[in-house]
Design a protein around this motif. Structure first.
Motif, PDB file in Angstrom:
ATOM      1  N   VAL A  45       5.598   0.127   1.173  1.00 45.63           N
ATOM      2  CA  VAL A  45       4.982   1.252   1.882  1.00 45.63           C
ATOM      3  C   VAL A  45       4.375   2.599   1.022  1.00 45.63           C
ATOM      4  O   VAL A  45       3.373   3.041   0.968  1.00 45.63           O
ATOM      5  N   ALA A  46       5.664   2.989   0.460  1.00 44.33           N
ATOM      6  CA  ALA A  46       5.505   4.333  -0.139  1.00 44.33           C
ATOM      7  C   ALA A  46       4.740   4.160  -1.327  1.00 44.33           C
ATOM      8  O   ALA A  46       4.113   5.099  -1.988  1.00 44.33           O
ATOM      9  N   GLY A  47       4.796   3.085  -2.001  1.00 43.24           N
ATOM     10  CA  GLY A  47       4.212   2.861  -3.338  1.00 43.24           C
ATOM     11  C   GLY A  47       2.866   3.107  -3.398  1.00 43.24           C
ATOM     12  O   GLY A  47       2.002   2.811  -2.412  1.00 43.24           O
ATOM     13  N   ALA A  48       2.280   3.026  -4.564  1.00 42.00           N
ATOM     14  CA  ALA A  48       0.842   3.220  -4.881  1.00 42.00           C
ATOM     15  C   ALA A  48       0.624   2.522  -6.165  1.00 42.00           C
ATOM     16  O   ALA A  48       1.336   1.991  -6.631  1.00 42.00           O
ATOM     17  N   ALA A  49      -0.601   2.483  -6.785  1.00 37.13           N
ATOM     18  CA  ALA A  49      -1.148   2.163  -8.007  1.00 37.13           C
ATOM     19  C   ALA A  49      -0.526   2.956  -9.111  1.00 37.13           C
ATOM     20  O   ALA A  49      -0.471   4.157  -9.040  1.00 37.13           O
ATOM     21  N   GLY A  50      -0.128   2.249 -10.017  1.00 34.63           N
ATOM     22  CA  GLY A  50      -0.019   3.206 -11.523  1.00 34.63           C
ATOM     23  C   GLY A  50       1.116   4.156 -11.251  1.00 34.63           C
ATOM     24  O   GLY A  50       2.234   3.993 -10.632  1.00 34.63           O
ATOM     25  N   ALA A  51       0.889   5.389 -11.793  1.00 41.79           N
ATOM     26  CA  ALA A  51       1.716   6.496 -11.846  1.00 41.79           C
ATOM     27  C   ALA A  51       1.738   7.369 -10.573  1.00 41.79           C
ATOM     28  O   ALA A  51       2.264   8.300 -10.173  1.00 41.79           O
ATOM     29  N   GLU A  52       0.758   6.836  -9.540  1.00 41.93           N
ATOM     30  CA  GLU A  52       0.739   7.021  -8.009  1.00 41.93           C
ATOM     31  C   GLU A  52       0.143   8.670  -8.207  1.00 41.93           C
ATOM     32  O   GLU A  52       0.195   9.455  -7.253  1.00 41.93           O
TER      33      GLU A  52
END
Ligand code: FNR
Length: 385
Positions: A45-52
């Protein structure tokens, strides 16, 4: 019910010694989720693409705008209710599509549907839900359906026909996710819920899908079903011309989610779409992409009079909602905050998030001298010095 009643309820319960189970500053849900959820679920949930960087930029963009309160404007009676694409809403706040919710709570999408229904809030159910769209419809109030447009046309048609049959009134087509982006938090844990059979429920229950895998999914054809899901989930070859086909499948309003460029917003209008969601999927797709809020003003001024402009990516507070409305959104979609609320406290947690957000919106606008949505425009804001 006044939106700000929640504030009174909290203080009154405090007289008996009670305090809210969850923080009322919704930014804080994430740290709590990090402490209490499994690392996989929290990371998903918290994560996103790449370095965010884009996920971070989505939040930072709100801080570039400041609200300019106005005084002595009689805000005793307030009404921030609205109608969006034929759906009545107590406030311009919609539950956005978030898939695989059972990784957060056993009641998953059903808990979200129940909490939203009790407040009259519209839910947008994901194609990647971990509960079938028919089961959610049986418990939901106002509802929209989000389509991940699969490769197989027959399957796409079947999904949207099922949604219409189950009473979903608007179709939200997500354009930015025909493939999962490079998401290091999930990659480092080799964790993708779909491959563990969570988030595939709308596919596995579909007659067209079942036909392709030799019948209902059982242990015998489970691997085949997963492979068929992988092969079909996204369709990178879609173009603007394909929208005419989709229009023929769906009688109600169609909204394109994932628009970040003025020219794409224009093309959506030209293609006869009823709305757009200015969204970058919460920074989960293209790391380094612009903040969604930074895309909003130009898009709203270009097509705001021609189509329904909605917004998501980074809404964490009532003040954030007010800013997005002032910059041209007709309503906003909520994502991570309600997912955390679900993970932390199930249906009650989702209700807490929705009530907090709507109460804070009401109080923010009132204290800024606004009593209806018609009063909320660019003059609410000033650019940060
Ligand atoms: C999403 N989002 C999403 N969007 C969509 O159209 N279909 C989906 O199934 C999902 N699934 C999903 C799962 C998770 C865990 C998240 C966090 C997000 C994107 C969602 O609708 C919305 O665009 C973002 O959540 C907005 O960003 P914030 O405000 O949540 O940061």
């Amino acid at each position: 019910m006044d939106l700000a009643d929640f504030q009174n309820e909290i203080y009154l319960s405090g007289l008996g010694g009670a305090v809210p189970d969850l923080p009322t500053d919704l930014h804080r849900l994430e740290e709590l989720a990090a402490a209490r959820l499994t690392p996989q679920a929290h990371g998903y949930v918290a994560g996103a693409a790449g370095a965010e960087r884009t996920a971070d930029a989505n939040l930072a963009a709100f801080d570039q705008w400041r609200i300019v309160p106005r005084m002595l404007r009689d805000v005793a009676e307030r009404d921030f209710s609205t109608t969006v694409l034929g759906t009545e809403m107590p406030a311009p706040v919609i539950i956005g599509p978030v898939g695989v919710l059972r990784i957060l709570h056993p009641d998953g999408e059903l808990a979200v549907a129940r909490a939203a229904k009790a407040l009259g809030v519209t839910v947008t159910l994901s194609t990647a839900a971990s509960t079938t769209l028919e089961e959610v419809a049986a418990e939901a109030g106002p509802r929209w359906y989000q389509l991940y447009w699969p490769k197989d046309r027959e399957l796409a048609a079947s999904l949207v026909h099922r949604a219409a049959e189950a009473g979903y009134t608007a179709l939200v087509v997500t354009l930015d996710t025909f493939a999962m982006a490079w998401r290091p938090r999930d990659l480092d844990r080799a964790y993708l819920p779909f491959l563990r059979g969570i988030g595939v429920q709308n596919y596995w229950s579909d007659p067209v899908f079942q036909k392709a895998v030799g019948g209902p999914v059982t242990d015998a054809n489970r691997d085949l079903a997963l492979l068929h899901w992988v092969a079909n989930f996204g369709n990178p070859s879609l173009t603007w011309d394909d929208l005419a086909w989709l229009r023929r499948q769906w009688d109600g309003p169609i909204v394109l989610k994932g628009i970040q460029h003025v020219d794409d917003a224009r093309r959506a209008v030209d293609a006869g779409m009823d709305g757009i969601v200015v969204s970058n999927h919460g920074g989960r797709q293209v790391d380094g992409a612009i903040a969604s809020l930074d895309a909003l003003p130009a898009i709203a001024s270009e097509v705001g009079a021609l189509t329904t402009v909605l917004f998501d990516s980074g809404i964490r507070s009532g003040a954030d909602v007010a800013k997005a409305l002032a910059l041209g959104a007709k309503a906003v979609l909520i994502g991570r905050p309600y997912a955390y609320g679900l993970g932390l406290a199930g249906e009650d947690g989702v209700r807490h998030v929705l009530r907090s957000l709507m109460a804070e919106l009401d109080l923010t606008l009132a204290l800024a001298g606004r009593s209806t949505l018609a009063d909320v425009g660019p003059d609410l804001l000033s650019r940060r010095p």
